[in-house]
Every structure is written in C-alpha cells, then in structure tokens.
Design a protein around this motif. Structure first.
Motif, PDB file in Angstrom:
ATOM      1  N   LYS A 540      41.123  38.828  46.445  1.00 21.66           N
ATOM      2  CA  LYS A 540      40.790  37.892  45.372  1.00 21.66           C
ATOM      3  C   LYS A 540      41.907  36.889  45.129  1.00 21.66           C
ATOM      4  O   LYS A 540      42.005  36.297  44.049  1.00 21.66           O
ATOM      5  CB  LYS A 540      40.479  38.668  44.087  1.00 21.66           C
ATOM      6  N   THR A 612      40.941  41.311  37.753  1.00 20.00           N
ATOM      7  CA  THR A 612      39.981  40.206  37.780  1.00 20.00           C
ATOM      8  C   THR A 612      38.669  40.547  37.097  1.00 20.00           C
ATOM      9  O   THR A 612      37.724  39.754  37.131  1.00 20.00           O
ATOM     10  CB  THR A 612      39.703  39.786  39.243  1.00 20.00           C
ATOM     11  N   TYR A 665      44.249  38.797  35.112  1.00 18.12           N
ATOM     12  CA  TYR A 665      44.807  38.266  36.366  1.00 18.12           C
ATOM     13  C   TYR A 665      46.319  38.434  36.448  1.00 18.12           C
ATOM     14  O   TYR A 665      47.028  37.608  37.001  1.00 18.12           O
ATOM     15  CB  TYR A 665      44.426  36.788  36.533  1.00 18.12           C
TER      16      TYR A 665
END
Length: 960
Positions: A540, A612, A665
């Motif tokens: 990601k 995330t 994040y």
C-alpha cells in the motif's frame, strides 16, 4: 452560581421554559444512577445544534464548566456536574429525523430513547442491535457517550459498531459533521474516537446509525443449573462449538429471587444460576442451533432447558433479565455495580473470587451479567446510611476490579469510568498511556471545561520532549549502526532506485526486530529531526500519495510473530509485520479464522492493513476492520510504547484510541502489535453467482440480498472486465465465459454445511420470486479461491508473475531488504469510492462515464450494502500520456465531489502523485485531524505529508 447577566443570556438562547436555575429544580440534576452527587448552576434544554453551540460559546466566555446529559441513567457518575456549571439536557432533542430502510440507516437526535427507536423499527421489520437493559429510559445520546452494549452485542456488536456519522458541537462552539451514511471514510476515525468518550470531547447533536433487518425467527432458551461454575463452562463450550448466539445472559440465585419477587418471570428460585440464550436466523438453522445448545448445556449438568418460540413466551423470559437492576432496588437501599469484563474462560474462577470477596466484607453480592462476552455486573448490596457498609462496598468494588484486571480483563465493559472509576485507571493503563489520552482531551477541549474531572486521575507528570529522551552525539547513521548492527541497517546510494520513495532516497533503511528497538530508533530520529516512514510489504506504499520527507524507512518485517491464539475466547495477538496469509494459515490450522479479507491480501502485512484501515469489501452488517480490533500497541512520536484496548470485546475504559490509529497511515504512531477478534473456521464455503446485463436490475437484486443476508455473508457486484479477471485467477474462467453479460453479483456465504444449503436455498428462492437472471453455485475450494482472489482487485500484475507469487516478500541479500518495486503503469489509475449505499449506482455510472470519455478500459467492483466502489482505469495499448492521465484524475475529482462521495487514490503512476488530489472526504473534521497531528506529533516526524499535510496552505485537500 450563575450571574444574573449569564442567566439572562441563557434564557435568551433557549427561552424561559427551557431553563432551570432554582434550587429545588437543580437538586433533581445533582445525581445520576451512581452514588456521587454535585449541584449544577443551571440546566438548559436546547432544541437543536445551533442552540447547543450558543450555550457552549457562552459557557466558554463566562469560564463556566458544562456537560451533556440525557436520562441520567449513567452508572459511573459521568453525568454528575463535578465542578457545578451548566448541564445541557438533551431530552428535548428527541426526533427520529430519517428512516432509510432501503439502505439500512437512520438519523436520530440524542434524546431519542433506545426502546422508542426499537419499537419504530420493529414495525418495519428492522432493529437497532445495541439494546442495553436500561433501553426503556436510556437515550441514544447516552448510549453513544458510553459505547453501550446490551445482551445482543455478542453477535451484533456494541454501539461503536453501528454509529456511522455524528453531528457534534466542539468546545469552541463549532458545529461539526463527522462520518455520515458511508461505512468507511478516509482520514482519522473521529467518530470512533467520540463514541465512548463519555461526553468529554464534544456534545453529540445528531447520529447516523446502522440498522439491521429482523431475523426470520428467534428462539429463547432458559437453562437452569445447580452450579454457577457449570453454567459458565457451558457458555465457553457453546462458543467453542462454533455457535454464535444472539445473546447469552446469566443470573445467580440472589438475583433470581429478587427478580421473582418483582416480575415473576418464572425462574426456579432454588437454582444457583440460570442462563438465558437467544438464537436467531432462518428457522431451519436456529432449530439446529437450539438443539446443539441444549445438548451442550446438558453435558454440563443443566437440570432443565426450556425453549420459548412465541414472542409472548420470549418476553416473559427476558422480562426478568431486563428488570434485574430495578428488582434489586426492592431488597436493598443501595447497590454498587462493578461493571468489569473478563475473558469468557475466566468466568468460573472470577465468580469464585467475587464470592470470596462477599464473604470477607460480609455484604451480599448478586451477579447478573452478559455471559457470552464476559461482561460482569456484580451488585454489591449495602445501606449508604451506614458509613461502615459504604466503605466496605467501595473497597469490594476496587478489589473486584483488581481481580478482573489481573486475568486480562478491564475495569469497565459498558458503564464507563466517569467519576467513580477514574482512580482505578492505573490498574490497566500506564501513566504514559493515560497521558496520550489526555493529549486527545486537550486537543478537543484546551480549556478543560467540557465535563471536567472525568475518566482520568489527576497527574503532575511533566512529559519530556522527544529530544530530551535521546541526545545522540554522532550522526543518526552511526547511532543506528550501534543499535542494530551492520546486518540490520542499509544506507542507500544517492542514485538508488530500489529504495526511492517518490523523488526521495532515504538516508537509512532500518530493520528492527523488537518494540524496544523501534522506540529507540524513533527517539534517535526525533533528536536528529529525521522523518520516520514505517513500511511493511509495500503493498500500500502508493495509497494516498507519497510522504514529504523520508529520512528513515522503518521496516516492520522483523516483527512477524504471533504472541497468542486463544481458541476458547476467539482472540489472537500478533505483531504488525506478520503477513495476512501467514496469520490466516496459522489460525485455520487451529480451526479459527480472521473474518476479514483486505485488499492486497496475498502480500499485505497486518500492520499495513490496520494503518490504512483496509477492510476490503466487508460484510455490510459487521466485520469491518474497526469491528474486529480489540487492542493495539503503538510507538508514539516521542518513542514511548503505549497499549490501548485489551483482549475483551467490551471495553470502555478511557478513549478508544485504537480507532484513532486505525487508518492513520503511521502519522500518529507506529503500530507494532494488535489484538483481534476471531471466528470459527467454517465447515464449508459457497458462492452464488448471478449474471445480469443491466446495472440497475443488478443493484436492485443486491438490495434484496442485502435485506436477507447475515453476518457471515458478503455481497459484491463486478462488471464483466472485473469478473473475468476474478474467475480467471480462481481457475473458473470457463464458468464466467458462458455468460458474457455485463454484471455479476457474487454472494459469498460460509458456515456449517447444513446451514449453507439452507442459505443458498433461501437466496435462490428470492431470485425465483424476482425472476432474476442466470445463476450458478460455486462450492468448496472453488468458492474459497473466488473469495481469496477478489482481494487482488486493485493489484497490478508484476511483470512475468501472478500476484499470489509476490506474497510474503522477504529481504534478500542477507538482512538488507530489497523492496519489490510495484508501480502502476503510466496509463493506470485506481480509485476507491466510499458513499452511502443509495449513491452506489451514481458512483458506478460516473466511473463508466469517465472511462468512456477518456477511451479507457475500466475494471469495476463494489460492495453495494457497504457503499464501497473500486475502479481501475487503463488504456488497452498502454500509450496514454501523462497529460491524459492527469486529466482523468482531475475529471474523477470533479465527478465524485459533485456526487458527494468520499474517495481516495488507491494507486497511481508516481509522476502523477504530486499533482493530483489523493483523497477527499465529505466530513468537515480536517481541522480537528490537523490539531490531533500537531498535538501527538508536534515536530511532524511520522510519515509527514501522508494523509495530513501540515503546510500552511493546502491545495490538494479542500473540505469546503
């Protein structure tokens, strides 16, 4: 006291009839359902958010404390005006504003009674799962403040699992909207943070709630035991057998007799305990469940099992449980409720120790509790007029909390901390952990005026700065070399491409293997003003753009262990660097599973999945990532280790900080360890595939399935391009190519084999009733393959290999990892859109319009009931220019903003990420997110620029 001037101003805001200042009227509001008391200066009854805002603004001007209040049923002193001030009584904000049955949503004001909503929904065939025993008198605002549970949270979750959005008034007086009808939104989970914050962060004025269809049938069982220990063991056996009842409640003999004196529910007075169990679902399924439960209870020496089928019989059984607290009030002047939660398997030993406490203090203690989730409610019976009894009762309450904390439990499962338990917070939190929660409080309420003196004990702790914690005398590289050794750091060349983060080549790649090493690295980096970017597998890495700085890449690959798998309590604790596939494979060998399938599952780490907030295409009713995480350990920006949550499903001790770090994040802290709720591995999996050539008809059928699917089912809709790839990857291409229509519904279900057949029969009957399109059933290994492969929807194929071969990426070249470079092609853009289910068709059509306008192929998949839509755009020949790709991204921004959708860029070419908007949310909480980032990471060193930009001007995110 209020000045006459302030009193006049309040009267002008709410009117004469909505203000109480007289001594007699105020005395009614000096107490709640706890044992504490304090007198307010005024009670005001606002009618809308604007009036609340004006009251809060006035309180700030006058330096007066204030707090929200509902029905005053709080059991921990949370609605007591500890410093006097103004009580904002929300009981007249009591409207059900909107009921959206099609999309399973309601919009309510905080003064609506829980039971009032239940009764309105029941007439429409729906229900709101959180159902505290006080539901007749407790308000939804109070339920949100305390994150209330109730009997049916065992299967359906607590309040936080069903609150999607909030309107709230901040201590500044600003009215803010957070979340909404969408299941997921990018940005910090401020809704999850506010739920359970006990009215100390904001005053909630509206709430979007998720509701569920009533099940076809329900059976209630009353099981009678001559031993409370055997009853507790029966609870564990039922859950371990893979049966998840809707509710499991237990009462012991003192409570049984109090209830029979009060409501005559029909419980045998000579029983040591009774266990009330609800099972719900299709009749053929719950009949089998009821038989299995009866068999298991009799194996644990249940002397009687009654099964109630008709509603009148069921109501009679439950009347005793719901009236238990009121019944106790008939036999004692006062009682102290010690609301704690322990792992289910600890119930027998903990109940035994509570009995010992009762004998020691020479006061009776009755037990009524949510047995399925281990949430105890020992009622210590005493006379508050007797000072000695009062002192013994409080001492017993403290000892019970100590007993529960010692076995891994928590000090409050659903009643909150308030005034009553704040001194016990040290039993489960360190001073550093409480300081992190205080920082959140200070961010929202810098003056400390909103419901002051609640939750946290006083402290004189002076927190040292990150620079004071580490004073390196040499370069960062040399400090890290001493800490980790040459085998676990790597210093890239300035021209290195393989470690490049956008245009940045990091100074150091570090490979720690313990939390202590991560803490030290963060301290060193802070002292050197070096930015730290955590990284797992890199699956990601391009989501939401690239960081502004990346001095230290902190690889979490070395933290890949499983700390604990508790198959009796269905919980596991693991390190953040473990891969999803490794964790799932290990669990399945023990007959368990994590009911979650994130995107990039074939190579994602669990830390990256949490950071995330990646739930993939979740079940529309439950089992998104935020529903499953119970506890979390993080390393904060100053290098401190902090643990939040625990190992029990119900836990309202302090703020729900895990929600804040989910989806952050790595900008607020580095996740190193998580505890998550598990489910039994299913006996069988199956998928019903229904083919349509019309989008509107396909979505209409999805809505029908949404109405009847359960918590073990997922519903997805794929366009032909997506379905073809999915069936090809699963080895089923021949199946899908027989039906080259445009849209394919995939309804995946799992569970016991006999129940699967019943579900499929039900779903197919629905199709026949609707005269729907072609359908086929995929079972066993094929259904499993179809489920697993759908997680790779956003993934790009690495050159010359399939996605599945890239999972579990390991360092090569000794301990020096070489990150597998995975980038989108120059012609590709992937977006994830999150909206309310009613806007899904518009979001899909927008993607189709974009693809057509730009002459691109598009792969589309969505979870209609969850409001999630994924779209990948690519040209056939791969010759799209940067300018055309940029225009596509800008057009997508315009389209989805116009529709009022949330979205983020899942993947994009690197040369676009600095030029396009990477995320957008309809929530107006960005300013609060920025303040949280500034407070928790004041030097902006953790993944700077990712998600939250701290620049003075920000052109890429505009929430107006």
């Amino acid at each position: 006291m209020l000045s006459k001037k302030t009193e006049r101003k309040l009267r002008k805001i709410v009117g004469r009839d909505n203000l109480i200042t007289g001594d007699v009227g105020l005395r009614v509001y000096q107490y709640d359902a706890s044992l504490d008391m304090a007198m307010p200066d005024a009670v005001v009854f606002p009618r809308d958010a604007l009036e609340v805002s004006k009251i809060v603004h006035l309180a700030a001007q006058e330096g007066k404390p204030y707090l929200p209040r509902g029905s005053g049923t709080n059991l921990s002193g949370g609605s007591i005006p500890a410093r006097g001030g103004i009580i904002i009584e929300l009981s007249r904000m009591n409207r059900i504003l909107k009921v959206d049955l099609k999309n399973h949503r309601v919009l309510v004001e905080p003064g609506v009674y829980n039971l009032e909503l239940q009764e309105k929904l029941a007439g429409e065939g729906f229900f709101y799962p959180p159902d505290p025993a006080s539901q007749r008198v407790s308000t939804l605002g109070g339920n949100i403040g305390e994150n209330s549970g109730g009997p049916h949270c065992l299967k359906y979750g607590v309040t936080t699992n069903h609150v999607l959005g909030l309107e709230a008034v901040l201590p500044s007086g600003q009215i803010i909207e957070l979340g909404g009808e969408a299941l997921q939104q990018p940005g910090y989970d401020l809704v999850g943070l506010l739920v359970g914050s006990e009215g100390t962060l904001a005053v909630v004025t509206k709430a979007w709630l998720r509701i569920l269809p009533l099940q076809d049938a329900t059976r209630s069982l009353l099981t009678v035991f001559d031993s409370i220990d055997e009853a507790a063991q029966a609870v564990t056996s039922i859950i371990k057998a893979g049966i998840l009842p809707a509710a499991m409640e237990m009462m012991d003999r003192p409570i049984i007799n109090a209830v029979e004196d009060s409501v005559q529910a029909g419980y045998p007075r000579d029983a040591e305990s009774v266990l009330i169990i609800d099972v719900d679902g299709p009749p053929e399924e719950i009949n089998a469940q009821a038989e299995a439960i009866e068999d298991l209870c009799r194996r644990h020496n249940a002397r009687e099992v009654r099964i109630a089928v008709e509603q009148e019989e069921r109501d009679a059984l439950w009347s005793g449980r719901r009236g238990a607290f009121g019944a106790v009030a008939r036999i004692t002047p006062n009682y102290l409720v010690t609301d704690c939660t322990v792992p289910r398997t600890e119930l027998p030993s903990v109940l035994g120790k509570i009995a010992e406490v009762s004998r020691k203090i020479e006061l009776p203690i009755g037990n009524v509790f949510h047995a399925g989730d281990g949430n105890l409610h020992p009622l210590i019976l005493f006379d508050d007029r007797n000072a000695d009894e009062r002192e013994r009762a409080h001492a017993a309450g403290r000892e019970i909390m100590e007993i529960c904390a010692a076995v891994g439990g928590t000090i409050s499962g659903e009643h909150g901390i308030g005034l009553e338990k704040k001194e016990a917070m040290s039993l489960i939190f360190s001073e550093e952990e409480m300081e992190a929660m205080r920082m959140v409080k200070e961010t929202f309420d810098p003056a400390g005026s909103l419901n002051p003196d609640k939750i946290f004990p006083k402290t004189n702790n002076d927190k040292p700065s990150a620079a004071q914690l580490a004073q390196p005398t040499r370069t960062l590289e040399k400090e890290l070399l001493d800490l980790l050794g040459a085998e676990r750091i790597h210093i890239p060349e300035e021209t290195s491409e393989e470690f490049r983060v956008g245009s940045i080549v990091p100074r150091v790649i570090a490979y720690p293997e313990t939390e202590e090493e991560i803490s030290e690295i963060v301290r060193m980096a802070a002292a050197c003003d070096a930015a730290v970017v955590p990284r797992g597998s890199g699956s990601k890495a391009l989501r939401l753009g690239i960081p502004e700085r990346a001095d230290v890449i902190l690889s979490l690959e070395g933290l890949n262990g499983i700390e604990m798998i508790d198959s009796d309590n269905f919980v596991t604790t693991f390190q953040a660097g473990i891969s999803y596939t490794c964790l799932q494979d290990t669990l399945e060998k023990q007959g368990l599973r994590l009911p979650l399938l994130p995107f990039y599952a074939s190579r994602a780490t669990m830390g990256g999945t949490a950071a995330t907030a990646d739930s993939g295409f979740p079940n529309p009713h439950l089992n998104s990532l935020r529903d499953l995480v119970l506890g979390m350990t993080v390393i904060t920006a100053d290098g401190r280790r902090a643990h939040f949550g625990g190992i029990t499903m119900k836990n309202v001790a302090g703020y729900d900080m895990s929600k804040l770090f989910l989806g952050s994040y790595g900008t607020l802290g580095i996740i190193t360890e998580m505890t998550m709720r598990l489910a039994p591995a299913p006996e069988e999996e199956a998928a019903l595939v229904v083919i349509y050539d019309n989008l509107h008809e396909a979505l209409a059928s999805c809505g029908e399935f949404f109405r009847v699917c359960d918590v073990d089912s997922t519903i997805e809709l794929h366009n032909y391009c997506s379905a073809k790839r999915l069936f090809t990857d699963a080895g089923l291409i021949d199946t899908i190519e027989k039906y080259p229509q445009q849209w394919a519904i995939i309804l995946h279900c799992s569970g016991r084999s006999s129940w699967i057949d019943a579900k499929l029969k039900r779903y197919k009957a629905l199709l026949e009733w609707k005269e729907a399109g072609v359908s086929l059933v995929v079972k066993g290994a094929d259904a499993r393959a179809l489920r697993i492969e759908r997680s790779d929807f956003f993934d790009e194929r690495l050159k010359g290999e399939s996605v599945s071969s890239s999972r579990n990426i390991k360092p090569s070249g000794g301990r020096i990892g070489r990150f597998k470079k995975v980038e989108m092609g120059e012609n590709s853009l992937a977006l994830q859109v999150s909206t309310d289910p009613g806007k899904v068709e518009g979001a899909i059509r927008a993607a189709l319009i974009l693809a057509d306008a730009h002459h691109l192929q598009t792969r589309i998949a969505c979870a209609p009931g969850s409001g999630l839509v994924g779209a990948v755009f690519a040209s056939e020949n791969g010759e799209q220019s940067k300018e055309k790709a940029l225009k596509l991204a800008m057009d997508a921004t315009v389209q989805y903003r116009k529709l009022g959708c949330n979205y983020h860029v899942e993947r994009a070419p690197l040369n676009l990420l600095g030029l396009i908007e990477t995320w957008y949310t309809t929530s107006c909480g960005l300013a609060v997110m920025k303040r949280l980032k500034q407070t928790i990471d004041p030097h902006n060193l953790l993944n700077p620029g990712k998600l939250i930009s701290m620049k003075d001007t920000q052109s890429t995110i505009n929430n107006s």
